[in-house]
Design a protein around this motif. Structure first.
Motif, PDB file in Angstrom:
ATOM      1  N   ASN A   1      33.735  36.892  56.168  1.00  0.00           N
ATOM      2  CA  ASN A   1      34.191  36.591  57.538  1.00  0.00           C
ATOM      3  C   ASN A   1      35.063  37.691  58.143  1.00  0.00           C
ATOM      4  OD1 ASN A   1      36.070  35.708  55.598  1.00  0.00           O
ATOM      5  ND2 ASN A   1      37.017  34.302  57.035  1.00  0.00           N
ATOM      6  N   TYR A   2      35.865  38.352  57.305  1.00  0.00           N
ATOM      7  CA  TYR A   2      36.594  39.561  57.739  1.00  0.00           C
ATOM      8  C   TYR A   2      36.235  40.612  56.681  1.00  0.00           C
ATOM      9  CZ  TYR A   2      39.008  36.749  61.162  1.00  0.00           C
ATOM     10  OH  TYR A   2      39.272  35.929  62.241  1.00  0.00           O
ATOM     11  N   PRO A   3      35.004  41.116  56.756  1.00  0.00           N
ATOM     12  CA  PRO A   3      34.462  41.859  55.608  1.00  0.00           C
ATOM     13  C   PRO A   3      35.163  43.184  55.342  1.00  0.00           C
ATOM     14  CG  PRO A   3      32.965  41.974  57.481  1.00  0.00           C
ATOM     15  CD  PRO A   3      34.047  41.010  57.853  1.00  0.00           C
ATOM     16  N   PHE A   4      35.871  43.689  56.322  1.00  0.00           N
ATOM     17  CA  PHE A   4      36.615  44.936  56.129  1.00  0.00           C
ATOM     18  C   PHE A   4      38.019  44.611  55.605  1.00  0.00           C
ATOM     19  CE2 PHE A   4      39.339  48.413  57.597  1.00  0.00           C
ATOM     20  CZ  PHE A   4      38.655  49.499  57.073  1.00  0.00           C
ATOM     21  N   GLN A   5      38.736  43.808  56.373  1.00  0.00           N
ATOM     22  CA  GLN A   5      40.133  43.513  56.037  1.00  0.00           C
ATOM     23  C   GLN A   5      40.305  42.852  54.666  1.00  0.00           C
ATOM     24  OE1 GLN A   5      42.910  40.292  56.095  1.00  0.00           O
ATOM     25  NE2 GLN A   5      42.261  40.220  58.237  1.00  0.00           N
ATOM     26  N   LEU A   6      39.385  41.920  54.346  1.00  0.00           N
ATOM     27  CA  LEU A   6      39.568  41.148  53.112  1.00  0.00           C
ATOM     28  C   LEU A   6      39.268  41.954  51.847  1.00  0.00           C
ATOM     29  CD1 LEU A   6      38.099  37.724  54.255  1.00  0.00           C
ATOM     30  CD2 LEU A   6      40.510  38.346  54.003  1.00  0.00           C
ATOM     31  N   LEU A   7      38.601  43.093  52.034  1.00  0.00           N
ATOM     32  CA  LEU A   7      38.350  43.962  50.885  1.00  0.00           C
ATOM     33  C   LEU A   7      39.389  45.085  50.831  1.00  0.00           C
ATOM     34  CD1 LEU A   7      35.963  43.805  48.836  1.00  0.00           C
ATOM     35  CD2 LEU A   7      34.994  45.757  49.997  1.00  0.00           C
ATOM     36  N   LEU A   8      39.750  45.571  52.045  1.00  0.00           N
ATOM     37  CA  LEU A   8      40.619  46.751  52.105  1.00  0.00           C
ATOM     38  C   LEU A   8      42.113  46.420  51.981  1.00  0.00           C
ATOM     39  CD1 LEU A   8      39.560  49.803  52.684  1.00  0.00           C
ATOM     40  CD2 LEU A   8      37.918  47.973  52.760  1.00  0.00           C
ATOM     41  N   ALA A   9      42.546  45.267  52.490  1.00  0.00           N
ATOM     42  CA  ALA A   9      43.978  44.934  52.365  1.00  0.00           C
ATOM     43  C   ALA A   9      44.358  44.735  50.880  1.00  0.00           C
ATOM     44  CB  ALA A   9      44.336  43.728  53.218  1.00  0.00           C
ATOM     45  N   PRO A  10      43.540  44.044  50.083  1.00  0.00           N
ATOM     46  CA  PRO A  10      43.859  44.010  48.646  1.00  0.00           C
ATOM     47  C   PRO A  10      43.802  45.407  48.015  1.00  0.00           C
ATOM     48  CG  PRO A  10      42.260  42.297  49.184  1.00  0.00           C
ATOM     49  CD  PRO A  10      42.413  43.143  50.419  1.00  0.00           C
ATOM     50  N   LEU A  11      42.909  46.266  48.549  1.00  0.00           N
ATOM     51  CA  LEU A  11      42.831  47.628  48.006  1.00  0.00           C
ATOM     52  C   LEU A  11      44.125  48.396  48.290  1.00  0.00           C
ATOM     53  CD1 LEU A  11      41.215  49.895  46.617  1.00  0.00           C
ATOM     54  CD2 LEU A  11      40.311  50.520  48.861  1.00  0.00           C
ATOM     55  N   VAL A  12      44.706  48.190  49.468  1.00  0.00           N
ATOM     56  CA  VAL A  12      45.985  48.845  49.790  1.00  0.00           C
ATOM     57  C   VAL A  12      47.030  48.446  48.734  1.00  0.00           C
ATOM     58  CG1 VAL A  12      47.889  48.915  51.478  1.00  0.00           C
ATOM     59  CG2 VAL A  12      45.512  49.019  52.269  1.00  0.00           C
ATOM     60  N   ALA A  13      47.061  47.153  48.417  1.00  0.00           N
ATOM     61  CA  ALA A  13      48.019  46.670  47.408  1.00  0.00           C
ATOM     62  C   ALA A  13      47.713  47.281  46.039  1.00  0.00           C
ATOM     63  CB  ALA A  13      47.976  45.148  47.334  1.00  0.00           C
ATOM     64  N   ALA A  14      46.414  47.362  45.702  1.00  0.00           N
ATOM     65  CA  ALA A  14      46.018  47.903  44.390  1.00  0.00           C
ATOM     66  C   ALA A  14      46.426  49.372  44.275  1.00  0.00           C
ATOM     67  CB  ALA A  14      44.509  47.749  44.190  1.00  0.00           C
ATOM     68  N   ILE A  15      46.179  50.141  45.338  1.00  0.00           N
ATOM     69  CA  ILE A  15      46.539  51.565  45.312  1.00  0.00           C
ATOM     70  C   ILE A  15      48.058  51.704  45.233  1.00  0.00           C
ATOM     71  CG2 ILE A  15      46.556  53.717  46.649  1.00  0.00           C
ATOM     72  CD1 ILE A  15      43.892  52.835  47.918  1.00  0.00           C
ATOM     73  N   ALA A  16      48.754  50.958  46.078  1.00  0.00           N
ATOM     74  CA  ALA A  16      50.220  51.052  46.108  1.00  0.00           C
ATOM     75  C   ALA A  16      50.801  50.804  44.717  1.00  0.00           C
ATOM     76  CB  ALA A  16      50.784  50.042  47.103  1.00  0.00           C
ATOM     77  N   ALA A  17      50.203  49.857  44.007  1.00  0.00           N
ATOM     78  CA  ALA A  17      50.724  49.517  42.681  1.00  0.00           C
ATOM     79  C   ALA A  17      50.253  50.497  41.607  1.00  0.00           C
ATOM     80  CB  ALA A  17      50.331  48.084  42.331  1.00  0.00           C
ATOM     81  N   GLY A  18      49.392  51.468  41.978  1.00  0.00           N
ATOM     82  CA  GLY A  18      48.972  52.507  41.023  1.00  0.00           C
ATOM     83  C   GLY A  18      47.761  52.124  40.184  1.00  0.00           C
ATOM     84  N   ASN A  19      46.973  51.199  40.699  1.00  0.00           N
ATOM     85  CA  ASN A  19      45.803  50.738  39.946  1.00  0.00           C
ATOM     86  C   ASN A  19      44.529  51.474  40.344  1.00  0.00           C
ATOM     87  OD1 ASN A  19      46.957  48.259  38.585  1.00  0.00           O
ATOM     88  ND2 ASN A  19      47.394  47.743  40.714  1.00  0.00           N
ATOM     89  N   CYS A  20      43.528  51.389  39.492  1.00  0.00           N
ATOM     90  CA  CYS A  20      42.166  51.732  39.862  1.00  0.00           C
ATOM     91  C   CYS A  20      41.517  50.425  40.358  1.00  0.00           C
ATOM     92  CB  CYS A  20      41.389  52.242  38.659  1.00  0.00           C
ATOM     93  SG  CYS A  20      42.018  53.801  38.012  1.00  0.00           S
ATOM     94  N   ALA A  21      40.371  50.544  41.032  1.00  0.00           N
ATOM     95  CA  ALA A  21      39.760  49.309  41.540  1.00  0.00           C
ATOM     96  C   ALA A  21      38.249  49.423  41.660  1.00  0.00           C
ATOM     97  CB  ALA A  21      40.351  48.942  42.903  1.00  0.00           C
ATOM     98  N   VAL A  22      37.596  48.276  41.457  1.00  0.00           N
ATOM     99  CA  VAL A  22      36.169  48.144  41.750  1.00  0.00           C
ATOM    100  C   VAL A  22      36.068  47.134  42.882  1.00  0.00           C
ATOM    101  CG1 VAL A  22      33.924  47.400  40.872  1.00  0.00           C
ATOM    102  CG2 VAL A  22      35.496  48.661  39.376  1.00  0.00           C
ATOM    103  N   LEU A  23      35.357  47.519  43.940  1.00  0.00           N
ATOM    104  CA  LEU A  23      35.268  46.666  45.117  1.00  0.00           C
ATOM    105  C   LEU A  23      33.881  46.039  45.203  1.00  0.00           C
ATOM    106  CD1 LEU A  23      36.790  49.130  47.746  1.00  0.00           C
ATOM    107  CD2 LEU A  23      37.980  47.464  46.363  1.00  0.00           C
ATOM    108  N   LYS A  24      33.854  44.721  45.463  1.00  0.00           N
ATOM    109  CA  LYS A  24      32.567  44.021  45.633  1.00  0.00           C
ATOM    110  C   LYS A  24      32.581  43.371  47.008  1.00  0.00           C
ATOM    111  CE  LYS A  24      29.847  40.990  45.314  1.00  0.00           C
ATOM    112  NZ  LYS A  24      29.335  40.627  46.598  1.00  0.00           N
ATOM    113  N   PRO A  25      31.980  44.052  47.997  1.00  0.00           N
ATOM    114  CA  PRO A  25      31.940  43.455  49.336  1.00  0.00           C
ATOM    115  C   PRO A  25      31.000  42.256  49.360  1.00  0.00           C
ATOM    116  CG  PRO A  25      31.093  45.740  49.348  1.00  0.00           C
ATOM    117  CD  PRO A  25      31.251  45.329  47.917  1.00  0.00           C
TER     118      PRO A  25
END
Ligand code: NAD
Length: 469
Positions: A128-152
């Protein structure tokens, strides 16, 4: 005791997806994503992506959901940009050790909490918010120093494809990957070992995610939905209330997890509120919402049919027109639906708003408490005592008094559900903390090694210890 290599189990499951996850886990283990400079660089790259690709991003949102540019900017691109800006401003402070006092018995010594990244995070987004709902958690993941796999979400197919192209262009390819796909691919991803799973979507899949996570003892954030109530008492300003209900209900054609699902209104003002809501719909979207460039569409025919079925045998007092071919579903008001109908049993997640009239506002609290804990609760009232009562006697992930989901605009407020509406939270520091391990550190001195705590014990030691502890 045998030492267990956490990567060993994942190594057994060789597949392209498994290989990708393994490779990313190895990058995390190399340690460079922990650096402040790397985190800042990635966040800035994400910022650049949004600025440089905004044209195609907006086109994808229009193609998937009929989102107009302004709405898409506010709720998707601009939302993530402001999250990045807030994160960049505070990141250094969030990463610092958080000092606490140290009790007398542990003196001389110092104590603090040191945030450390969790590792590799799986982020599963909703459509429903296909950009924000994937990217806002990514911002948190990067900020915390994590790597990430994204599944849109595969349901927002244009955005899914676009993100799989642009993310590798801008972000560190070794630390991040986008895996496109539906149930099969998500199932395969969930079989891998991650250090955290951040899932946004419905309750049924939330249970699948949690069960898969349990196999690896992986912690989860579940951003789910539910039926968010909206209470309007007789002291509310009808005109402003109607404008804010219409804004928050029909943005994205009602396909918002925190949209008001139904209204509980004092019967003495119900007619006035209904007329005011109808007038605002017309004022915002024109006489024909179908012709409005500002009104979105239902994501696909399956969801369209689900929504159309909700209207069977209901008293539609406004709207109701539909075109399944184009996805147009008119803003629709239903008066006093049977409480056992699907409309009142399922989360609506679309442009239908049931209005339920109450003889007394005291009925609203038990009405809400008899149902699952909602993601959001809205109260429109000028009565301070009633506001206090609703706040204290109900439970919800997030509450907004006298507005729609404006709380989403404040990065200082954690966003998340409670009970069936989810667990964990994010946005701003809540996201950073949620995707960090808050490691406890105590450092003692070699001086003053008081023997009080060491055996052999006696009565004197016990009485002294009782005084100290
Ligand atoms: P969806 O269909 O896009 O599914 C979400 C994700 O789950 C997708 O990436 C999909 O590929 C994956 N998935 C679907 N079936 C799966 C399966 N069987 N196994 C593994 N993975 C699977 O989204 P949805 O579930 O229709 O989303 C709507 C729900 O999400 C609503 O309840 C809404 O309230 C909630 N939601 C919550 C938030 C929030 O922030 N709390 C935001 C948006 C939506």
């Amino acid at each position: 005791m045998n030492a267990v290599n956490p990567n060993a189990a994942a190594k057994e499951q060789l597949s392209p997806i498994g290989d990708k996850v393994m490779a990313i886990r190895e990058v995390f283990a190399s340690g460079y994503t922990k650096e402040y400079a790397w985190r800042v660089e990635q966040l800035k790259q994400l910022e650049l992506l949004i600025h440089e690709k905004q044209g195609v991003l907006l086109e994808a949102l229009a193609a998937d959901l009929g989102k107009c540019k302004t709405e898409a900017w506010i709720s998707e691109l601009g939302f993530v940009l402001s999250d990045i800006k807030h994160t960049l401003k505070h990141l250094k402070k969030w990463m610092k050790p958080r000092k606490t006092s140290t009790p007398m018995g542990a003196q001389p010594g110092k104590s603090y909490v040191l945030p450390e990244p969790l590792g590799t995070v799986l982020i599963i987004g909703a459509w429903n918010y296909p950009f924000q709902l994937l990217l806002a958690p990514l911002v948190a993941a990067i900020a915390a120093g994590n790597c990430a796999v994204l599944k849109p979400s595969e349901l927002a197919e244009n955005m899914s494809k676009l993100l799989s192209e642009v993310i590798p262009e801008y972000l560190d390819n070794n630390a991040f990957a986008v895996v496109e796909g539906a149930v099969d691919e998500t199932t395969e991803l969930l079989a891998q070992r991650f250090d955290h799973i951040f899932y946004t979507g419905g309750e049924a899949v939330g249970k699948i995610v949690m069960a898969a996570a349990a196999k690896h003892l992986t912690p989860v954030t579940l951003e789910l939905g539910g039926k968010s109530p909206c209470i309007v008492d007789s002291t509310a300003s009808i005109d402003v209330t109607a404008a804010r209900i219409v804004w928050s209900k029909w943005m994205n054609a009602g396909q918002t997890c925190v949209a008001p699902d139904y209204v509980l209104v004092d019967k003495s003002i119900a007619d006035q509120l209904l007329v005011a809501i109808e007038n605002k719909i017309t004022a915002f979207y024109g006489e024909s919402t179908e012709a409005s460039k500002d009104y979105g569409k239902v994501i696909n025919q399956r969801h369209f049919q689900r929504l159309a079925n909700y209207l069977e045998d209901q008293k539609v007092v406004f709207g109701g027109r539909q075109n399944i071919q184009t996805g147009y579903f008119e803003p629709t008001l239903v008066l006093n639906p049977p409480l056992d109908s699907d409309l009142m049993q399922q989360e609506i997640f679309g442009p239908i708003l049931p209005i339920i009239t109450l003889d007394s506002m005291h009925q609203a609290i038990p009405f809400i408490n008899e149902r699952s804990k909602p993601l959001a609760l809205y109260l429109y009232s000028n009565n301070d005592e009633y506001k206090k009562k609703v706040l204290l006697q109900t439970s919800a992930g997030n509450v907004c008094i006298n507005d729609g989901f404006m709380f989403m605009t404040n990065p200082n407020l954690p966003f998340g559900g409670v009970g069936n509406s989810g667990m964990g939270s994010y946005h701003g520091r809540a996201g950073f903390d949620g995707l960090s391990h808050l490691k406890t550190v105590m450092e003692r001195s070699f001086k003053f090694d008081v023997s009080l705590r060491y055996p052999p014990f006696n009565k004197l030691k016990l009485s002294l210890l009782k005084r100290i502890l």
